[in-house]
Design a protein around this motif. Structure first.
Motif, mmCIF file in Angstrom:
data_model
loop_
_atom_site.group_PDB
_atom_site.id
_atom_site.type_symbol
_atom_site.label_atom_id
_atom_site.label_comp_id
_atom_site.label_asym_id
_atom_site.label_seq_id
_atom_site.Cartn_x
_atom_site.Cartn_y
_atom_site.Cartn_z
ATOM 1 N N ILE A 74 0.988 -1.032 -0.167
ATOM 2 C CA ILE A 74 -0.190 0.339 0.354
ATOM 3 C C ILE A 74 0.776 1.226 0.119
ATOM 4 O O ILE A 74 1.524 1.008 0.926
ATOM 5 N N ILE A 75 0.760 2.287 -0.864
ATOM 6 C CA ILE A 75 1.107 3.222 -1.109
ATOM 7 C C ILE A 75 0.224 4.775 -0.746
ATOM 8 O O ILE A 75 -0.840 5.249 -1.252
ATOM 9 N N LEU A 76 0.928 4.798 0.007
ATOM 10 C CA LEU A 76 -0.153 6.442 1.564
ATOM 11 C C LEU A 76 0.818 7.830 1.000
ATOM 12 O O LEU A 76 1.814 7.768 0.758
ATOM 13 N N MET A 77 -0.372 8.639 0.312
ATOM 14 C CA MET A 77 0.326 9.741 0.610
ATOM 15 C C MET A 77 -0.926 10.938 1.329
ATOM 16 O O MET A 77 -2.194 11.005 0.841
ATOM 17 N N SER A 78 -0.242 11.349 2.285
ATOM 18 C CA SER A 78 -0.988 12.264 3.220
ATOM 19 C C SER A 78 -0.175 13.474 3.462
ATOM 20 O O SER A 78 0.766 13.714 2.441
ATOM 21 N N PHE A 79 -0.317 14.464 3.478
ATOM 22 C CA PHE A 79 -0.157 16.156 3.714
ATOM 23 C C PHE A 79 0.546 15.631 4.826
ATOM 24 O O PHE A 79 1.757 15.819 4.682
ATOM 25 N N SER A 80 0.120 15.150 6.245
ATOM 26 C CA SER A 80 1.722 14.554 7.264
ATOM 27 C C SER A 80 1.773 13.350 7.341
ATOM 28 O O SER A 80 0.902 12.360 6.592
ATOM 29 N N LEU A 81 2.921 12.813 8.096
ATOM 30 C CA LEU A 81 3.298 11.466 8.107
ATOM 31 C C LEU A 81 1.939 11.351 9.526
ATOM 32 O O LEU A 81 1.968 12.141 9.681
ATOM 33 N N PRO A 82 2.436 9.731 9.532
ATOM 34 C CA PRO A 82 1.818 9.196 10.991
ATOM 35 C C PRO A 82 2.287 9.845 12.141
ATOM 36 O O PRO A 82 2.136 9.736 13.633
ATOM 37 N N VAL A 83 4.311 10.414 11.952
ATOM 38 C CA VAL A 83 4.424 10.593 12.712
ATOM 39 C C VAL A 83 5.191 12.320 13.041
ATOM 40 O O VAL A 83 5.518 12.341 11.733
ATOM 41 N N LYS A 84 5.771 12.806 13.704
ATOM 42 C CA LYS A 84 6.458 14.019 13.639
ATOM 43 C C LYS A 84 7.411 13.663 13.921
ATOM 44 O O LYS A 84 7.593 13.984 14.925
ATOM 45 N N ILE A 85 8.384 15.065 13.435
ATOM 46 C CA ILE A 85 10.323 14.707 13.609
ATOM 47 C C ILE A 85 10.074 16.410 14.735
ATOM 48 O O ILE A 85 9.295 17.389 14.206
ATOM 49 N N MET B 125 -7.141 10.495 13.518
ATOM 50 C CA MET B 125 -8.230 9.868 13.246
ATOM 51 C C MET B 125 -8.029 9.121 12.008
ATOM 52 O O MET B 125 -8.121 7.341 12.508
ATOM 53 N N LEU B 126 -7.269 8.882 11.022
ATOM 54 C CA LEU B 126 -7.160 8.465 10.273
ATOM 55 C C LEU B 126 -6.725 7.234 10.663
ATOM 56 O O LEU B 126 -6.281 5.834 9.683
ATOM 57 N N TYR B 127 -4.592 7.192 10.954
ATOM 58 C CA TYR B 127 -3.855 7.038 11.216
ATOM 59 C C TYR B 127 -4.260 5.151 12.098
ATOM 60 O O TYR B 127 -3.628 4.402 11.616
ATOM 61 N N PRO B 128 -5.306 5.586 13.099
ATOM 62 C CA PRO B 128 -5.894 3.644 13.694
ATOM 63 C C PRO B 128 -5.917 2.800 12.577
ATOM 64 O O PRO B 128 -5.821 1.618 12.564
ATOM 65 N N LEU B 129 -7.008 3.588 11.862
ATOM 66 C CA LEU B 129 -7.558 3.234 10.731
ATOM 67 C C LEU B 129 -6.633 2.131 9.465
ATOM 68 O O LEU B 129 -6.895 1.235 9.600
ATOM 69 N N ILE B 130 -5.340 2.745 8.932
ATOM 70 C CA ILE B 130 -4.678 2.130 8.849
ATOM 71 C C ILE B 130 -3.928 1.051 9.147
ATOM 72 O O ILE B 130 -3.716 -0.342 8.547
ATOM 73 N N PHE B 131 -3.504 1.207 10.583
ATOM 74 C CA PHE B 131 -2.385 0.523 10.845
ATOM 75 C C PHE B 131 -3.673 -0.509 11.193
ATOM 76 O O PHE B 131 -2.374 -1.689 11.923
#
Length: 74
Positions: free
Chosen positions: A7-18, A34-40
């Motif tokens: 799966i290749i996901l493109m979003s404005f932000s990553l599920p982590v921040k630096i 709310m998107l990240y838990p659904l993806i994982f």
């Protein structure tokens, strides 16, 4: 979908921040979405191959920072 899928996901932000710490090192912190838990949850169903394209919420100031962040994200 099976374990061979990718799966290749493109979003404005990553599920982590630096985050740059006071000593100049970098760390990662989970982003709130709310998107990240659904993806994982897909990982629990056998999809292990993800490529996530997005902004780590930090702009590197030079090439050294850019390389250190790339290492941290891999």
């Amino acid at each position: 979908m099976d374990h061979k899928d990718h799966i290749i996901l493109m979003s404005f932000s990553l599920p982590v921040k630096i985050i740059k710490k006071d000593d100049g090192s970098f760390t990662m912190k989970s982003s709130n979405s709310m998107l990240y838990p659904l993806i994982f949850k897909r990982k629990d169903k056998g999809i292990k191959n993800f490529t996530w394209i997005g902004w780590p919420q930090y702009f590197p100031k030079d090439e050294d920072e850019k390389q250190r962040i790339k290492i941290l994200l891999n």
